[in-house]
Write a protein that holds these residues in place. Structure first.
Motif, PDB file in Angstrom:
ATOM      1  N   ILE A  11       0.845  -1.195   0.000  1.00 51.17           N
ATOM      2  CA  ILE A  11       0.000   0.000   0.000  1.00 51.17           C
ATOM      3  C   ILE A  11       0.879   1.244   0.000  1.00 51.17           C
ATOM      4  O   ILE A  11       1.816   1.345   0.790  1.00 51.17           O
ATOM      5  N   ASN A  12       0.571   2.184  -0.893  1.00 51.18           N
ATOM      6  CA  ASN A  12       1.297   3.457  -0.958  1.00 51.18           C
ATOM      7  C   ASN A  12       0.337   4.636  -0.914  1.00 51.18           C
ATOM      8  O   ASN A  12      -0.747   4.586  -1.504  1.00 51.18           O
ATOM      9  N   ASN A  13       0.748   5.696  -0.220  1.00 50.43           N
ATOM     10  CA  ASN A  13      -0.022   6.935  -0.137  1.00 50.43           C
ATOM     11  C   ASN A  13       0.372   7.918  -1.227  1.00 50.43           C
ATOM     12  O   ASN A  13       1.541   7.984  -1.628  1.00 50.43           O
ATOM     13  N   ASN A  14      -0.598   8.707  -1.678  1.00 47.06           N
ATOM     14  CA  ASN A  14      -0.367   9.917  -2.457  1.00 47.06           C
ATOM     15  C   ASN A  14      -1.394  10.940  -1.986  1.00 47.06           C
ATOM     16  O   ASN A  14      -2.548  10.584  -1.741  1.00 47.06           O
ATOM     17  N   ALA A  15      -0.970  12.190  -1.855  1.00 47.60           N
ATOM     18  CA  ALA A  15      -1.905  13.184  -1.336  1.00 47.60           C
ATOM     19  C   ALA A  15      -1.649  14.550  -1.947  1.00 47.60           C
ATOM     20  O   ALA A  15      -0.517  14.894  -2.310  1.00 47.60           O
ATOM     21  N   LEU A  16      -2.716  15.325  -2.051  1.00 42.04           N
ATOM     22  CA  LEU A  16      -2.666  16.746  -2.381  1.00 42.04           C
ATOM     23  C   LEU A  16      -3.226  17.518  -1.199  1.00 42.04           C
ATOM     24  O   LEU A  16      -4.249  17.113  -0.620  1.00 42.04           O
ATOM     25  N   SER A  17      -2.569  18.607  -0.826  1.00 40.30           N
ATOM     26  CA  SER A  17      -3.115  19.469   0.225  1.00 40.30           C
ATOM     27  C   SER A  17      -3.328  20.873  -0.329  1.00 40.30           C
ATOM     28  O   SER A  17      -2.511  21.380  -1.116  1.00 40.30           O
TER      29      SER A  17
END
Length: 218
Positions: free
Chosen positions: A201-207
């Protein structure tokens, strides 16, 4: 408690030169939302589960130092909520049909991960009178502080520390000693949420945040 103490120690170590004499150029706060998604890959099946983005809170305190004509360094200490949603309930291997995969759908399930994040960022800016566009780039460490899932199969083992990158851009408006700004950050991870084989499992995010910066020195 140790999850909070560790990043604070890193904060002190990273900015030891500031304490020894380098006056911070500015400091401030920012708050907004994060829009995150995750890649759930079953390596033994060569299958990536369909997921949808999940929203959450993004908030940070930052300090800027070593400020030159256009270049400076900035340390962000942030709270970030990441995760994903999915309707995939289970995956079955049909051995009678050439080991084909059967994906069983169900209700929407949400997995939420909360992190304390520490980013050491290079900041490059363009001074255009009252407007200051800028760019951010640097390494990031995420420290897991909470995990909640309504799935029937919640994760049992997650990595407490995740290495990643932060890439950002923003636009700042100068008001004498205080600056107002809006900022976007893209945060890909370099290490997984879990690598408990066969699940990766890998995260990717925009803030998306707005904030205020107080100028200390010019």
């Amino acid at each position: 408690m140790s999850r909070f103490i560790y990043p604070l120690w890193l904060l002190l170590i990273a900015f030891a030169p500031v304490v020894k004499g380098q006056t911070p150029a500015s400091y401030g706060v920012k708050v907004g939302v994060s829009v995150a998604n995750q890649s759930w890959k079953y390596t033994n099946l060569d299958y990536t589960m369909d997921t949808e983005p999940d929203g959450g809170l993004a908030a940070a305190f930052f300090v800027e130092a070593f400020k030159g004509e256009h270049f400076s360094f900035q340390l962000d200490l942030a709270y970030l909520e990441k995760g994903s949603t999915t309707t995939t309930e289970s995956i079955t291997i049909n051995h009678l049909e050439n080991n084909s995969l059967e994906v069983n759908e169900g209700d929407v399930k949400t997995s939420d991960f909360s992190y304390i994040s520490l980013s050491l960022l290079a900041r490059y800016r363009f001074d255009l009178e009252h407007l200051v566009p800028y760019f951010l780039l640097g390494p990031r460490l995420d420290f897991l502080v909470n995990y909640v899932s309504d799935s029937e199969y919640p994760l049992e083992d997650q990595n407490g520390t995740i290495l990643g990158l932060t890439l950002g851009t923003g636009l700042e408006y100068q008001l004498k000693q205080f600056h107002l700004f809006a900022e976007i950050q893209f945060q890909p991870d370099l290490s997984p949420v879990t690598n408990d084989d066969p699940l990766l499992i890998n995260n990717n995010a925009l803030s998306f945040t707005i904030g205020i910066r107080r100028i200390v020195s010019f």
